[in-house]
Write a protein that holds these residues in place. Structure first.
Motif, PDB file in Angstrom:
ATOM      1  N   LEU A   1       4.538 -14.719 -12.047  1.00 30.31           N
ATOM      2  CA  LEU A   1       3.118 -14.842 -11.117  1.00 30.31           C
ATOM      3  C   LEU A   1       3.359 -15.538  -9.585  1.00 30.31           C
ATOM      4  O   LEU A   1       2.199 -14.703  -9.076  1.00 30.31           O
ATOM      5  N   LEU A   2       3.839 -15.466  -9.260  1.00 21.72           N
ATOM      6  CA  LEU A   2       4.247 -15.639  -8.091  1.00 21.72           C
ATOM      7  C   LEU A   2       4.175 -14.262  -7.515  1.00 21.72           C
ATOM      8  O   LEU A   2       3.775 -13.544  -5.746  1.00 21.72           O
ATOM      9  N   VAL A   3       5.178 -12.980  -8.428  1.00 23.28           N
ATOM     10  CA  VAL A   3       4.888 -11.990  -7.482  1.00 23.28           C
ATOM     11  C   VAL A   3       3.643 -11.637  -7.525  1.00 23.28           C
ATOM     12  O   VAL A   3       2.801 -10.440  -6.799  1.00 23.28           O
ATOM     13  N   LYS A   4       2.797 -11.613  -8.724  1.00 20.65           N
ATOM     14  CA  LYS A   4       1.705 -11.207  -8.907  1.00 20.65           C
ATOM     15  C   LYS A   4      -0.096 -11.764  -7.866  1.00 20.65           C
ATOM     16  O   LYS A   4       0.060 -10.910  -6.732  1.00 20.65           O
ATOM     17  N   ASP A   5       0.939 -12.722  -7.659  1.00 24.10           N
ATOM     18  CA  ASP A   5      -0.377 -13.221  -6.325  1.00 24.10           C
ATOM     19  C   ASP A   5      -0.014 -12.426  -5.193  1.00 24.10           C
ATOM     20  O   ASP A   5      -0.821 -12.569  -4.081  1.00 24.10           O
ATOM     21  N   GLY A   6       1.314 -12.920  -4.694  1.00 21.12           N
ATOM     22  CA  GLY A   6       1.832 -12.415  -3.414  1.00 21.12           C
ATOM     23  C   GLY A   6       1.151 -10.963  -3.777  1.00 21.12           C
ATOM     24  O   GLY A   6       0.546 -10.553  -1.799  1.00 21.12           O
ATOM     25  N   ILE A   7       1.027  -9.994  -4.416  1.00 22.08           N
ATOM     26  CA  ILE A   7       0.848  -8.663  -4.246  1.00 22.08           C
ATOM     27  C   ILE A   7      -1.105  -8.182  -4.014  1.00 22.08           C
ATOM     28  O   ILE A   7      -1.054  -7.978  -2.894  1.00 22.08           O
ATOM     29  N   ALA A   8      -1.650  -9.756  -4.935  1.00 18.35           N
ATOM     30  CA  ALA A   8      -2.673  -9.788  -5.331  1.00 18.35           C
ATOM     31  C   ALA A   8      -3.242  -9.973  -3.220  1.00 18.35           C
ATOM     32  O   ALA A   8      -4.342  -9.384  -2.856  1.00 18.35           O
ATOM     33  N   ASP A   9      -2.987 -11.046  -3.273  1.00 16.86           N
ATOM     34  CA  ASP A   9      -3.227 -11.555  -1.738  1.00 16.86           C
ATOM     35  C   ASP A   9      -3.417 -11.011  -1.148  1.00 16.86           C
ATOM     36  O   ASP A   9      -3.544 -10.430   0.499  1.00 16.86           O
ATOM     37  N   PHE A  10      -2.397 -10.158  -0.767  1.00 11.38           N
ATOM     38  CA  PHE A  10      -1.502  -8.321   0.045  1.00 11.38           C
ATOM     39  C   PHE A  10      -2.485  -8.098   0.552  1.00 11.38           C
ATOM     40  O   PHE A  10      -3.396  -7.137   1.642  1.00 11.38           O
ATOM     41  N   PHE A  11      -3.303  -7.490  -0.327  1.00  9.75           N
ATOM     42  CA  PHE A  11      -4.274  -6.023  -0.467  1.00  9.75           C
ATOM     43  C   PHE A  11      -6.191  -6.996  -0.223  1.00  9.75           C
ATOM     44  O   PHE A  11      -6.629  -6.672   0.667  1.00  9.75           O
ATOM     45  N   ARG A  12      -5.317  -8.211  -0.939  1.00  9.78           N
ATOM     46  CA  ARG A  12      -7.190  -9.169  -0.482  1.00  9.78           C
ATOM     47  C   ARG A  12      -7.244  -9.623   1.424  1.00  9.78           C
ATOM     48  O   ARG A  12      -8.384  -9.269   1.980  1.00  9.78           O
ATOM     49  N   ASN A  13      -6.229  -9.468   1.336  1.00 11.48           N
ATOM     50  CA  ASN A  13      -6.203  -9.474   2.746  1.00 11.48           C
ATOM     51  C   ASN A  13      -6.125  -8.407   3.997  1.00 11.48           C
ATOM     52  O   ASN A  13      -7.029  -8.261   5.140  1.00 11.48           O
ATOM     53  N   LYS A  14      -5.942  -7.702   3.672  1.00 13.86           N
ATOM     54  CA  LYS A  14      -5.652  -5.754   4.053  1.00 13.86           C
ATOM     55  C   LYS A  14      -7.765  -5.649   4.186  1.00 13.86           C
ATOM     56  O   LYS A  14      -7.905  -4.494   5.052  1.00 13.86           O
ATOM     57  N   TYR A  15      -7.866  -5.178   2.770  1.00 13.00           N
ATOM     58  CA  TYR A  15      -8.844  -4.869   2.330  1.00 13.00           C
ATOM     59  C   TYR A  15     -10.361  -5.392   1.689  1.00 13.00           C
ATOM     60  O   TYR A  15     -11.233  -4.445   1.569  1.00 13.00           O
ATOM     61  N   GLY A  16      -9.845  -6.403   1.675  1.00 15.48           N
ATOM     62  CA  GLY A  16     -10.752  -7.339   1.185  1.00 15.48           C
ATOM     63  C   GLY A  16     -11.227  -7.764  -0.606  1.00 15.48           C
ATOM     64  O   GLY A  16     -12.137  -8.349  -0.986  1.00 15.48           O
ATOM     65  N   LYS A  17     -10.428  -6.969  -1.093  1.00 12.16           N
ATOM     66  CA  LYS A  17     -10.232  -7.136  -2.859  1.00 12.16           C
ATOM     67  C   LYS A  17      -9.071  -6.456  -2.532  1.00 12.16           C
ATOM     68  O   LYS A  17      -8.408  -6.135  -2.314  1.00 12.16           O
ATOM     69  N   ARG A  18      -8.926  -6.370  -4.392  1.00  9.05           N
ATOM     70  CA  ARG A  18      -6.818  -6.819  -5.203  1.00  9.05           C
ATOM     71  C   ARG A  18      -7.274  -5.892  -6.391  1.00  9.05           C
ATOM     72  O   ARG A  18      -8.278  -5.117  -6.722  1.00  9.05           O
ATOM     73  N   PRO A  19      -6.047  -4.904  -6.704  1.00 11.24           N
ATOM     74  CA  PRO A  19      -6.221  -3.784  -7.477  1.00 11.24           C
ATOM     75  C   PRO A  19      -5.888  -4.816  -8.338  1.00 11.24           C
ATOM     76  O   PRO A  19      -6.147  -6.256  -8.348  1.00 11.24           O
ATOM     77  N   ASN A  20      -6.852  -4.712 -10.029  1.00 13.09           N
ATOM     78  CA  ASN A  20      -6.529  -4.908 -10.984  1.00 13.09           C
ATOM     79  C   ASN A  20      -5.081  -5.288 -11.781  1.00 13.09           C
ATOM     80  O   ASN A  20      -4.506  -3.963 -11.599  1.00 13.09           O
ATOM     81  N   VAL A  21      -4.325  -6.331 -12.410  1.00 16.01           N
ATOM     82  CA  VAL A  21      -3.728  -6.710 -13.408  1.00 16.01           C
ATOM     83  C   VAL A  21      -4.058  -5.674 -14.872  1.00 16.01           C
ATOM     84  O   VAL A  21      -4.823  -6.636 -15.482  1.00 16.01           O
ATOM     85  N   ASN A  22      -3.317  -5.230 -15.284  1.00 14.37           N
ATOM     86  CA  ASN A  22      -3.236  -4.605 -16.932  1.00 14.37           C
ATOM     87  C   ASN A  22      -1.350  -4.818 -17.039  1.00 14.37           C
ATOM     88  O   ASN A  22      -0.484  -3.232 -16.988  1.00 14.37           O
TER      89      ASN A  22
ATOM     90  N   SER B   1       0.374  -1.257  -0.331  1.00  7.53           N
ATOM     91  CA  SER B   1      -0.623   0.462   0.216  1.00  7.53           C
ATOM     92  C   SER B   1       0.706   0.970  -0.048  1.00  7.53           C
ATOM     93  O   SER B   1       0.575   2.542  -0.121  1.00  7.53           O
ATOM     94  N   ARG B   2       2.197   0.944   0.640  1.00  7.69           N
ATOM     95  CA  ARG B   2       3.337   2.042  -0.109  1.00  7.69           C
ATOM     96  C   ARG B   2       3.088   2.443  -0.758  1.00  7.69           C
ATOM     97  O   ARG B   2       3.241   3.617  -1.553  1.00  7.69           O
ATOM     98  N   TYR B   3       2.947   1.579  -2.213  1.00 11.67           N
ATOM     99  CA  TYR B   3       3.075   1.520  -3.542  1.00 11.67           C
ATOM    100  C   TYR B   3       2.011   1.996  -4.869  1.00 11.67           C
ATOM    101  O   TYR B   3       2.171   2.668  -5.751  1.00 11.67           O
ATOM    102  N   LEU B   4       0.920   1.608  -4.128  1.00 12.38           N
ATOM    103  CA  LEU B   4       0.294   1.092  -5.388  1.00 12.38           C
ATOM    104  C   LEU B   4      -1.489   0.688  -4.197  1.00 12.38           C
ATOM    105  O   LEU B   4      -1.619   0.332  -2.972  1.00 12.38           O
ATOM    106  N   ASP B   5      -2.324   1.882  -4.633  1.00 13.35           N
ATOM    107  CA  ASP B   5      -3.285   1.913  -4.197  1.00 13.35           C
ATOM    108  C   ASP B   5      -4.436   0.850  -4.782  1.00 13.35           C
ATOM    109  O   ASP B   5      -4.468   0.591  -6.194  1.00 13.35           O
ATOM    110  N   VAL B   6      -5.536   0.598  -3.695  1.00 15.02           N
ATOM    111  CA  VAL B   6      -6.417  -0.929  -4.433  1.00 15.02           C
ATOM    112  C   VAL B   6      -7.087  -0.472  -5.559  1.00 15.02           C
ATOM    113  O   VAL B   6      -7.535  -1.390  -6.393  1.00 15.02           O
ATOM    114  N   ASN B   7      -6.971   0.381  -5.351  1.00 13.13           N
ATOM    115  CA  ASN B   7      -8.092   0.754  -6.771  1.00 13.13           C
ATOM    116  C   ASN B   7      -7.342   1.123  -8.480  1.00 13.13           C
ATOM    117  O   ASN B   7      -7.413   2.195  -9.320  1.00 13.13           O
ATOM    118  N   LYS B   8      -5.865   1.186  -8.108  1.00 11.17           N
ATOM    119  CA  LYS B   8      -5.095   1.437  -9.370  1.00 11.17           C
ATOM    120  C   LYS B   8      -4.924  -0.176 -10.150  1.00 11.17           C
ATOM    121  O   LYS B   8      -5.282  -0.925  -9.971  1.00 11.17           O
TER     122      LYS B   8
END
Length: 384
Positions: free
Chosen positions: A114-135, A86-93
């Motif tokens: 893919l492991l990096v993507k999953d780790g980032i997505a799961d960090f946000f899911r654990n903290k906010y209940g949702k995750r940022p999208n991949v683009n 969350s220091r670098y990325l907002d959940v809606n970004k």
């Protein structure tokens, strides 16, 4: 007071590391160290902006934010999950991940990414209940993983799209030259930015435009629409505008001529359009002409990239022999450099190169060679 400077890594092409290191030193970078296809250095946020804007031989600039050891995939994922994203990325970004690996454990870079993507997505899911999208095409934040054996480095990509995408090309011919390589050739050649410059096989005009920007001291990436750092949370738009203004105010006037030629009419049309898009129509003149039938003025500095494949009407041996004959007869008292991946046929030129530099153009091993074309005795002639 906390030191505002941090380490960064500027990526480049094989053979251009020293040129890039010199560029960084000239810009004012600290602790410059050459690595394989990269140069590490220190600077602050403002310097990172300035480097992205001005560096000619850099592909991208990475800002390392975390280094850790991982003996397997589970440990890599867990280290990513533990980082405070969350220091670098907002959940809606949006975000994208990329990986390069030289490791027996992490042998597949796409899986490591893919492991990096999953780790980032799961960090946000654990903290906010949702995750940022991949683009993958136009993310707000681009995250880079580099794995060397068990050492993993996570970096933010401050450039976004590769810095060779300058923003002035509207069209290209087949197999256009990379802008970073074109600038690298000019800087490696030792052109003094005073003598007339000519590319007799100019294609879509990359070498000509890069030469004009170098000669006039115009920032390499001034035509780009955006950089990766512009979407970062700590982006200082006011500082970036000041840096752009200062960089543009260092423009100088080139008194010589920059010219090009190509016997392929479509290439000349594309070249002129790119030149116009780079606002260089007054600086560069291009003609539809045949290299083998054109004489050039003495004391002209020449760099060219001979075409190959369907643009060569002759047999390849005959083509290189004719290049040598034309240089000898029509380029008297000039310095000519050419780059080719056809190492075997370069000897058909029949002239002894005064310098040879080995480079890579994508996956192609290339030789960049200098020929000093004398008329009469070497001793009696003074070259450019």
């Amino acid at each position: 007071m906390k030191d505002p400077n941090f380490y960064m890594l500027a990526k480049t092409m094989h053979g251009l590391e020293e040129v890039l290191a010199n560029e960084l030193k000239d810009l004012g970078a600290q602790s410059v160290k050459i690595q394989k296809r990269a140069v590490s250095f220190k600077g602050d946020n403002g310097f990172m902006y300035k480097a992205n804007l001005n560096l000619r031989t850099c592909l991208r600039i990475l800002k390392p934010i975390k280094t850790f050891q991982a003996k397997d995939e589970k440990e890599l994922y867990e280290n990513i999950l533990k980082m405070n994203w969350s220091r670098y990325l907002d959940v809606n970004k949006t975000f994208a991940t990329h990986a390069t690996t030289t490791s027996e454990v992490f042998s597949h870079s796409k899986y490591a990414s893919l492991l990096v993507k999953d780790g980032i997505a799961d960090f946000f899911r654990n903290k906010y209940g949702k995750r940022p999208n991949v683009n993958p095409k136009d993310p707000d934040i681009s995250i880079n993983l580099h794995v060397n054996k068990h050492t993993c480095t996570i970096s933010l990509d401050s450039s976004g799209e590769s810095l060779h995408k300058r923003g002035y090309k509207v069209n290209t011919i087949i197999a256009p030259m990379n802008e970073v390589l074109a600038s690298g050739l000019i800087l490696l050649s030792g052109w003094n930015k005073k003598d007339n410059f000519h590319d007799p096989m100019c294609g879509s005009g990359t070498i000509l435009i890069e030469a004009a920007m170098i000669a006039n001291n115009i920032p390499a990436n001034i035509f780009r629409n955006n950089f990766g750092f512009e979407k970062w949370k700590d982006f200082d738009s006011e500082l970036f505008e000041k840096i752009k203004d200062v960089s543009l105010n260092k423009e100088i006037e080139f008194k010589g001529s920059i010219t090009g030629g190509d016997n392929f009419q479509k290439a000349v049309r594309i070249c002129r359009k790119n030149i116009e898009n780079a606002l260089m129509f007054e600086n560069i003149k291009v003609k539809n002409e045949d290299f083998f039938e054109t004489k050039i003025n003495e004391n002209t500095f020449v760099i060219f990239n001979p075409p190959y494949g369907e643009r060569i009407e002759l047999g390849i041996n005959e083509f290189y022999k004719k290049i040598g004959d034309s240089l000898k007869n029509n380029y008297k008292n000039c310095i000519a450099w050419l780059i080719s991946s056809d190492i075997d046929n370069l000897k058909m030129i029949g002239l002894k190169p005064t310098k040879k530099i080995e480079l890579m153009n994508g996956n192609l091993k290339c030789s960049f060679r200098e020929f000093k074309i004398y008329e009469g005795s070497k001793k009696s002639k003074k070259l450019v």
